[in-house]
Design a protein around this motif. Structure first.
Motif, PDB file in Angstrom:
ATOM      1  N   LEU A  91      96.916  38.107  68.359  1.00  0.00           N
ATOM      2  CA  LEU A  91      95.730  38.756  68.911  1.00  0.00           C
ATOM      3  C   LEU A  91      96.062  39.857  69.906  1.00  0.00           C
ATOM      4  N   LEU A 107      86.644  40.223  60.430  1.00  0.00           N
ATOM      5  CA  LEU A 107      87.335  38.934  60.344  1.00  0.00           C
ATOM      6  C   LEU A 107      87.085  38.284  58.986  1.00  0.00           C
ATOM      7  N   TYR A 147      86.215  39.546  69.327  1.00  0.00           N
ATOM      8  CA  TYR A 147      87.008  40.488  68.523  1.00  0.00           C
ATOM      9  C   TYR A 147      86.084  41.540  67.921  1.00  0.00           C
ATOM     10  N   LEU A 180      91.310  41.153  60.816  1.00  0.00           N
ATOM     11  CA  LEU A 180      92.023  39.921  61.146  1.00  0.00           C
ATOM     12  C   LEU A 180      91.817  38.925  60.013  1.00  0.00           C
ATOM     13  N   ALA A 235      95.979  42.197  60.626  1.00  0.00           N
ATOM     14  CA  ALA A 235      96.858  41.214  61.279  1.00  0.00           C
ATOM     15  C   ALA A 235      96.587  39.876  60.589  1.00  0.00           C
ATOM     16  N   LEU A 286      87.903  35.114  68.998  1.00  0.00           N
ATOM     17  CA  LEU A 286      87.373  35.717  67.777  1.00  0.00           C
ATOM     18  C   LEU A 286      85.940  36.205  67.979  1.00  0.00           C
ATOM     19  N   SER A 318      94.624  45.765  65.887  1.00  0.00           N
ATOM     20  CA  SER A 318      94.213  45.515  64.502  1.00  0.00           C
ATOM     21  C   SER A 318      92.712  45.725  64.394  1.00  0.00           C
TER      22      SER A 318
END
Length: 610
Positions: free
Chosen positions: A430, A465, A461, A437, A359, A458, A434
């Motif tokens: 968000l 990332l 998450y 990210l 994403a 985040l 996914s």
């Protein structure tokens, strides 16, 4: 106490038929370095314009001491076609200098060198970030007595931000700064002006004291609010959602981040020794990205080939949080696109892991339809529900997670401010399923509340990332490693956040606060009693909290089921408001219970490990 050189008395500004603020009085004295803070939409930029004399007050008075020069940096610079950068910056020169016929070209060249812009370029050829740097140069070259800066770090790279900090530290006049960059404000300010629900609160310390000071005020207000009606309580809770979220950062999450950084350090050492070769028995999907000796070069306008990325290798594993930093134009986005296989490298190889569902943050907001409502942007119009990473949520409850009021749910996207549009885009992004990210400068143009929200989202998450950002505090709080790109194509990776990178690259030891030093001295002089088990209360909470969490989850599910009725708001707005408020309170209770349980679990593990 010195006399103010610039002041407002009983200032009032109206907007949309009501007062944006009223009865505000303030004075700016020589030597003051003020952080002007407040939630998005509170009127900070409008107040700054009134102080600068850019807009007329609807009530009250503005006082400016004779001979006082005021410099003002707007959020959006003015572009005059046909004018060069140097000519524009010259507009900011003091009339005293230009009247004397002095050669002022060196002053213009000096400040343009600092912001990194060629003075011969035409204004209309500049990007948005470059135009902002020109406006910054125009404000700095004026050598004012009072300098007012509205988001000066937006679109600046870390190198330029550090240069600007040094310039402002040496600045002899008074400063007032609006900024979402916490580290910038901490380093520069010694006063606080907090614009809150139309009132201005002041504090004699800089931004570093804001969180503790604001929390004390909120606690005192909560006592008083219990005597008032529910509507006022809800409005005040909404007003300070961002601040309380900042103060309640999960200690367990921070410890988890440190553990991830430690794992990253160990793995980096092993990977370096093995030259990034893939082990034969690794599980599918565990390796997300593997880059081996990748390079990229581009030819400039003169045809000269320049290295952007030179012989860089890395391995990004599932769950890693990687920050990419470097000067503007150094090749951060180029490297990012190479890593996610959107741009082919000139040399070396890129291998992507299996089952990746990326994403990508669209900083231009092209995926938002300005005519759609927030409700339709996120959810199925009929049911008002959406799937948030596998969990069914009601759109109103989800919007509240992103600091939107339920009254905004049916408003069109075009009615939102820039920060609110970024918030909505983050909500949309968000919500998607996914496991990778990718965020290219997500912190630009975001207010502090949105930054807090993004950071918290985040932090929880569970995928991988990769983020490009110039926000030092954001990187320190979030990433497990940083990839640093220098001009000329040199690329290095460091374990930890931005502060860890500075310490490792310069050899500067970590600074310790006086409180930490005193604590260490006390530890040396006095034996510390070692705690070997949980207290009775902690043990009792650890046993009861799982049941409490289950009860709250069931309660929240019931509220969301009721809110799932698309006709509820039309049939009974009062019931809708009541259920929404009760849902928000239950979510807050659940978060507190989960955080308490998590901290006790970590404590129990640590005590058991000795």
């Amino acid at each position: 106490m010195a006399a103010p050189v610039l002041a407002l008395q009983d200032a009032r500004i109206t907007f949309g038929g009501g007062d944006l603020f009223n009865g505000i009085s303030l004075g700016i004295e020589p030597g003051m370095r003020i952080a002007l803070v407040g939630r998005n939409g509170s009127g900070k930029s409008t107040l700054l314009k009134a102080i600068a004399g850019e807009i007329e007050l609807d009530g009250g008075d503005r006082f400016l001491q004779a001979g006082t020069r005021v410099g003002y940096l707007r959020q959006q610079p003015d572009i005059v076609p046909g004018r060069t950068v140097a000519e524009q910056v010259s507009q900011g020169l003091s009339p005293d200098l230009t009247a004397d016929g002095q050669d002022t070209g060196y002053l213009v060249d000096q400040v343009l060198d600092g912001v990194g812009i060629d003075g011969s370029r035409l204004l209309e050829t500049l990007s948005g970030g470059e135009a902002r740097r020109v406006s910054l140069a125009e404000a700095l070259v004026s050598d004012p007595d009072v300098l007012l800066l509205d988001e000066p770090t937006n679109h600046l790279d870390i190198k330029t931000i550090l240069w600007l900090e040094e310039e402002l530290k040496a600045f002899r006049g008074a400063l007032m700064i609006i900024s979402h960059d916490r580290q910038f404000l901490k380093n520069l300010t010694n006063r606080l002006f907090w614009l809150d629900r139309g009132k201005l609160r002041t504090h004699g310390k800089g931004f570093a004291a804001f969180e503790e000071w604001s929390e004390e005020i909120l606690r005192a207000e909560e006592v008083e609010l219990k005597k008032l009606d529910k509507k006022i309580a809800e409005e005040t809770d909404w007003s300070h959602k961002g601040i309380t979220a900042r103060r309640a950062r999960n200690e367990g999450r921070i410890r988890a981040l440190h553990r991830l950084r430690a794992e990253r350090a160990e793995r980096t050492s092993r990977v370096g020794n093995a030259k990034l070769s893939v082990s034969a028995g690794s599980k599918s999907g565990k390796t997300v990205i593997e880059a081996l000796d990748i390079s990229k070069s581009f030819a400039d306008e003169a045809g000269e080939v320049k290295d952007v990325i030179r012989s860089f290798s890395t391995r990004i594993m599932r769950g890693d949080r990687v920050g990419i930093i470097g000067p503007n134009g150094a090749g951060k986005t180029t490297l990012l696109n190479m890593l996610i296989d959107k741009l082919e490298s000139d040399t070396g190889s890129i291998k992507l892991g299996t089952n990746l569902t990326p994403a990508i943050f669209d900083q231009h907001r092209d995926s938002l339809d300005p005519e759609d409502s927030l409700w339709d942007t996120l959810a199925d119009p009929g049911s008002g529900q959406l799937l948030v990473r596998g969990e069914v949520r009601h759109v109103v409850a989800y919007l509240r997670d992103f600091l939107f009021d339920e009254k905004q749910a049916k408003s069109p996207v075009k009615s939102l401010s820039g920060g609110e549009k970024n918030r909505l885009l983050l909500a949309k992004l968000l919500a998607r399923e996914s496991n990778l990210l990718v965020l290219d400068e997500p912190t630009n143009d975001l207010d502090m509340e949105t930054l807090d929200l993004l950071q918290d989202m985040l932090a929880s998450y569970d995928g991988t990332l990769i983020v490009i950002s110039h926000d030092r505090d954001f990187l320190d709080q979030l990433v497990t490693s940083v990839i640093v790109i220098e001009e000329g194509g040199s690329v290095q990776e460091y374990v930890g956040g931005y502060t860890d990178y500075v310490r490792q690259s310069t050899g500067i030891p970590e600074k310790k606060s006086k409180k930490t030093e005193a604590s260490e001295k006390e530890t040396v002089s006095k034996p510390k009693q070692v705690r070997t088990k949980l207290s009775y209360k902690d043990q009792r909470d650890l046993e009861l909290l799982p049941g409490r969490i289950e009860e709250l989850e069931a309660k929240i599910a019931g509220f969301e089921n009721e809110l799932g009725d698309p006709d509820l708001f039309t049939k009974s707005p009062e019931t809708f408001q009541k259920i929404t408020a009760e849902h928000a309170a239950a979510v807050e209770d659940l978060e507190a219970a989960e955080e308490r349980w998590l901290s006790l679990e970590i404590l129990q593990e640590e005590l058991a490990a000795g």
